[in-house]
Design a protein around this motif. Structure first.
Motif, PDB file in Angstrom:
ATOM      1  N   ALA A  66      51.262  41.844  27.748  1.00 37.64           N
ATOM      2  CA  ALA A  66      51.257  40.795  28.776  1.00 37.64           C
ATOM      3  C   ALA A  66      52.677  40.304  29.023  1.00 37.64           C
ATOM      4  O   ALA A  66      53.441  40.068  28.086  1.00 37.64           O
ATOM      5  N   SER A  69      51.720  34.240  30.029  1.00 42.07           N
ATOM      6  CA  SER A  69      50.461  33.703  29.490  1.00 42.07           C
ATOM      7  C   SER A  69      49.266  33.871  30.437  1.00 42.07           C
ATOM      8  O   SER A  69      48.130  33.695  30.015  1.00 42.07           O
ATOM      9  N   SER A  70      49.516  34.231  31.711  1.00 41.24           N
ATOM     10  CA  SER A  70      48.395  34.438  32.629  1.00 41.24           C
ATOM     11  C   SER A  70      47.807  35.844  32.508  1.00 41.24           C
ATOM     12  O   SER A  70      46.764  36.131  33.077  1.00 41.24           O
ATOM     13  N   GLU A  71      48.488  36.729  31.764  1.00 37.48           N
ATOM     14  CA  GLU A  71      48.030  38.104  31.610  1.00 37.48           C
ATOM     15  C   GLU A  71      47.405  38.321  30.236  1.00 37.48           C
ATOM     16  O   GLU A  71      47.638  37.556  29.293  1.00 37.48           O
ATOM     17  N   LEU A  72      46.609  39.373  30.134  1.00 34.35           N
ATOM     18  CA  LEU A  72      45.932  39.726  28.886  1.00 34.35           C
ATOM     19  C   LEU A  72      46.546  41.020  28.350  1.00 34.35           C
ATOM     20  O   LEU A  72      46.643  42.005  29.076  1.00 34.35           O
ATOM     21  N   MET A  94      40.716  40.240  36.647  1.00 34.16           N
ATOM     22  CA  MET A  94      40.628  39.331  35.506  1.00 34.16           C
ATOM     23  C   MET A  94      39.904  40.087  34.395  1.00 34.16           C
ATOM     24  O   MET A  94      38.888  40.734  34.642  1.00 34.16           O
ATOM     25  N   GLU A  96      38.408  39.997  30.272  1.00 31.39           N
ATOM     26  CA  GLU A  96      37.964  39.146  29.168  1.00 31.39           C
ATOM     27  C   GLU A  96      37.712  40.005  27.947  1.00 31.39           C
ATOM     28  O   GLU A  96      37.106  41.067  28.028  1.00 31.39           O
ATOM     29  N   GLN A 100      39.380  35.513  24.880  1.00 30.39           N
ATOM     30  CA  GLN A 100      40.652  35.681  25.585  1.00 30.39           C
ATOM     31  C   GLN A 100      40.390  36.112  27.016  1.00 30.39           C
ATOM     32  O   GLN A 100      39.485  36.901  27.287  1.00 30.39           O
ATOM     33  N   LYS A 101      41.201  35.577  27.926  1.00 33.44           N
ATOM     34  CA  LYS A 101      41.016  35.869  29.338  1.00 33.44           C
ATOM     35  C   LYS A 101      42.395  35.964  29.993  1.00 33.44           C
ATOM     36  O   LYS A 101      43.296  35.199  29.651  1.00 33.44           O
ATOM     37  N   GLY A 102      42.564  36.908  30.947  1.00 30.15           N
ATOM     38  CA  GLY A 102      43.828  37.006  31.657  1.00 30.15           C
ATOM     39  C   GLY A 102      43.831  38.151  32.655  1.00 30.15           C
ATOM     40  O   GLY A 102      42.907  38.977  32.688  1.00 30.15           O
ATOM     41  N   LYS A 103      44.871  38.175  33.473  1.00 30.54           N
ATOM     42  CA  LYS A 103      45.008  39.232  34.478  1.00 30.54           C
ATOM     43  C   LYS A 103      45.370  40.545  33.787  1.00 30.54           C
ATOM     44  O   LYS A 103      46.127  40.555  32.821  1.00 30.54           O
TER      45      LYS A 103
END
Length: 113
Positions: A66, A69-72, A94, A96, A100-103
């Motif tokens: 990542a 913090s917006s990415e996984l 998105m 999951e 944990q969750k993120g782009k």
């Protein structure tokens, strides 16, 4: 003397360059169409995902760290849940994994089902 030699070579084989020029252009057009085919496959998979308006499972093809913090972050061969969000860049979904969750970049995924 080099330019005159080059010029005389051109005059002696005037039909050969025409043939060699047409062959690479055919190859270039064939290879240029290949990426568009793979892009349309990814696009159709994304369209199916958007039209289903639900989540799907996806297998991660490559490790991904990542960038923020917006990415996984992803590990190759893991299976995660993915879904689209209206207005989000079409190259991203998105993802999951547990809590944990993120782009995640769509090019790193193989959509399942």
């Amino acid at each position: 003397s080099f330019p005159s030699t080059f010029l005389s070579n051109n005059n002696q084989s005037s039909t050969t360059p025409v043939q060699s020029v047409s062959t690479p252009s055919v190859l270039a057009s064939a290879s240029a169409s290949m990426p568009s085919v793979s892009n349309s496959i990814v696009t159709s998979g994304l369209s199916e995902l958007k039209s289903s308006s639900g989540s799907r499972k996806a297998r991660v093809l490559y490790d991904y760290d990542a960038a923020n913090s917006s990415e996984l972050s992803l590990l190759a061969d893991e299976v995660i849940t993915v879904y689209s969000i209206p207005g989000m860049d079409s190259d991203w979904l998105m993802g999951e994994r547990g809590n944990q969750k993120g782009k995640v970049p769509i090019t790193y995924l193989e959509l399942l089902n």
